[in-house]
Design a protein around this motif. Structure first.
Motif, PDB file in Angstrom:
ATOM      1  N   PHE A 202       0.812  -1.222   0.000  1.00 56.55           N
ATOM      2  CA  PHE A 202       0.000   0.000   0.000  1.00 56.55           C
ATOM      3  C   PHE A 202       0.847   1.273   0.000  1.00 56.55           C
ATOM      4  CE2 PHE A 202      -3.543   2.646   1.900  1.00 56.55           C
ATOM      5  CZ  PHE A 202      -4.424   2.461   0.853  1.00 56.55           C
ATOM      6  N   GLY A 203       1.987   1.236   0.668  1.00 60.92           N
ATOM      7  CA  GLY A 203       2.871   2.402   0.714  1.00 60.92           C
ATOM      8  C   GLY A 203       3.791   2.508  -0.486  1.00 60.92           C
TER       9      GLY A 203
ATOM     10  N   GLY B 260       0.564   3.303  10.022  1.00 62.55           N
ATOM     11  CA  GLY B 260      -0.031   2.011  10.328  1.00 62.55           C
ATOM     12  C   GLY B 260       0.310   0.959   9.300  1.00 62.55           C
ATOM     13  N   ASP B 261      -0.196  -0.261   9.564  1.00 63.58           N
ATOM     14  CA  ASP B 261       0.025  -1.413   8.694  1.00 63.58           C
ATOM     15  C   ASP B 261      -1.283  -2.155   8.493  1.00 63.58           C
ATOM     16  OD1 ASP B 261       2.829  -1.414   8.170  1.00 63.58           O
ATOM     17  OD2 ASP B 261       3.176  -2.056  10.235  1.00 63.58           O
ATOM     18  N   GLY B 262      -1.413  -2.828   7.366  1.00 65.99           N
ATOM     19  CA  GLY B 262      -2.574  -3.677   7.118  1.00 65.99           C
ATOM     20  C   GLY B 262      -3.860  -2.880   7.007  1.00 65.99           C
TER      21      GLY B 262
ATOM     22  N   VAL C  73      -3.216   4.145   6.681  1.00 61.09           N
ATOM     23  CA  VAL C  73      -3.510   5.324   5.877  1.00 61.09           C
ATOM     24  C   VAL C  73      -2.233   5.758   5.168  1.00 61.09           C
ATOM     25  CG1 VAL C  73      -4.213   7.755   5.929  1.00 61.09           C
ATOM     26  CG2 VAL C  73      -5.361   6.088   7.408  1.00 61.09           C
ATOM     27  N   ARG C  74      -2.346   5.938   3.850  1.00 64.18           N
ATOM     28  CA  ARG C  74      -1.228   6.498   3.096  1.00 64.18           C
ATOM     29  C   ARG C  74      -1.604   7.903   2.657  1.00 64.18           C
ATOM     30  NH1 ARG C  74      -1.729   2.650  -2.303  1.00 64.18           N
ATOM     31  NH2 ARG C  74      -3.649   3.578  -3.092  1.00 64.18           N
ATOM     32  N   THR C  75      -0.643   8.820   2.740  1.00 63.50           N
ATOM     33  CA  THR C  75      -0.830  10.164   2.212  1.00 63.50           C
ATOM     34  C   THR C  75      -0.045  10.230   0.913  1.00 63.50           C
ATOM     35  OG1 THR C  75      -1.079  11.088   4.424  1.00 63.50           O
ATOM     36  CG2 THR C  75      -0.573  12.636   2.642  1.00 63.50           C
TER      37      THR C  75
ATOM     38  N   ARG D  49      -7.301   5.365   2.991  1.00 67.46           N
ATOM     39  CA  ARG D  49      -7.317   4.325   4.026  1.00 67.46           C
ATOM     40  C   ARG D  49      -7.565   2.963   3.372  1.00 67.46           C
ATOM     41  NH1 ARG D  49     -11.197   5.996   7.999  1.00 67.46           N
ATOM     42  NH2 ARG D  49     -12.718   5.350   6.468  1.00 67.46           N
ATOM     43  N   LEU D  50      -6.739   1.998   3.752  1.00 66.03           N
ATOM     44  CA  LEU D  50      -6.921   0.631   3.278  1.00 66.03           C
ATOM     45  C   LEU D  50      -8.104   0.030   4.025  1.00 66.03           C
ATOM     46  CD1 LEU D  50      -5.875  -1.725   1.565  1.00 66.03           C
ATOM     47  CD2 LEU D  50      -4.327  -2.298   3.452  1.00 66.03           C
TER      48      LEU D  50
END
Length: 141
Positions: free
Chosen positions: A25-26, A42-44, A48-50, A63-64
């Motif tokens: 995701f990142g 965070g993970d999983g 949240v990635r910006t 947000r995943l």
């Protein structure tokens, strides 16, 4: 429910390999040159990635929402952005393609903001096509 935007493609990568790249995701910046940077919190599921895109002054917080069994990933934009849409939620579904490779179905729902639905749909279809090609390693081929 009908999707606001939908792209379906078959790529020459195994489902497991495509999913591994997608689920990083990142690492989305590896597949799109217009991404300036990605910061992770965070993970999983729930991470949240910006994502900062060249030319857009505000980063998108995504947000995943779900990761399912090498077959599905979903995410939402959770902040206000200058993009012409709100309440964005996307789902990426993967299936083994007959004869090899992976069938990718990238779709989303959203509400257009300040423009018509077709403008947002066209923008997102182009984005999904570039992302799928980038993740599959087929861009420019």
């Amino acid at each position: 429910m009908a999707y606001g935007a939908l792209v379906e493609r078959t790529v020459p990568l195994s489902r497991g390999e495509f999913f591994a790249r997608l689920a990083d995701f990142g690492g989305i910046d590896k597949f799109m040159p217009e991404i300036e940077s990605v910061e992770m919190r965070g993970d999983g599921v729930g991470a949240v990635r910006t994502v900062r895109i060249k030319g857009i002054p505000v980063g998108m917080e995504e947000r995943l929402e779900a990761l399912v069994d090498g077959r599905l990933l979903s995410y939402s934009i959770i902040n206000e952005t200058p993009l012409p849409m709100e309440r964005y939620h996307a789902v990426v579904e993967l299936d083994d393609a007959p004869g090899g490779g992976t069938r990718v179905r990238w779709s989303s729902n959203w509400v257009a903001k300040g423009v018509d639905d077709a403008t947002v749909r066209d923008m997102l279809v182009g984005l999904y096509e570039r992302l799928i090609a980038g993740i599959a390693g087929t861009r420019g081929k």
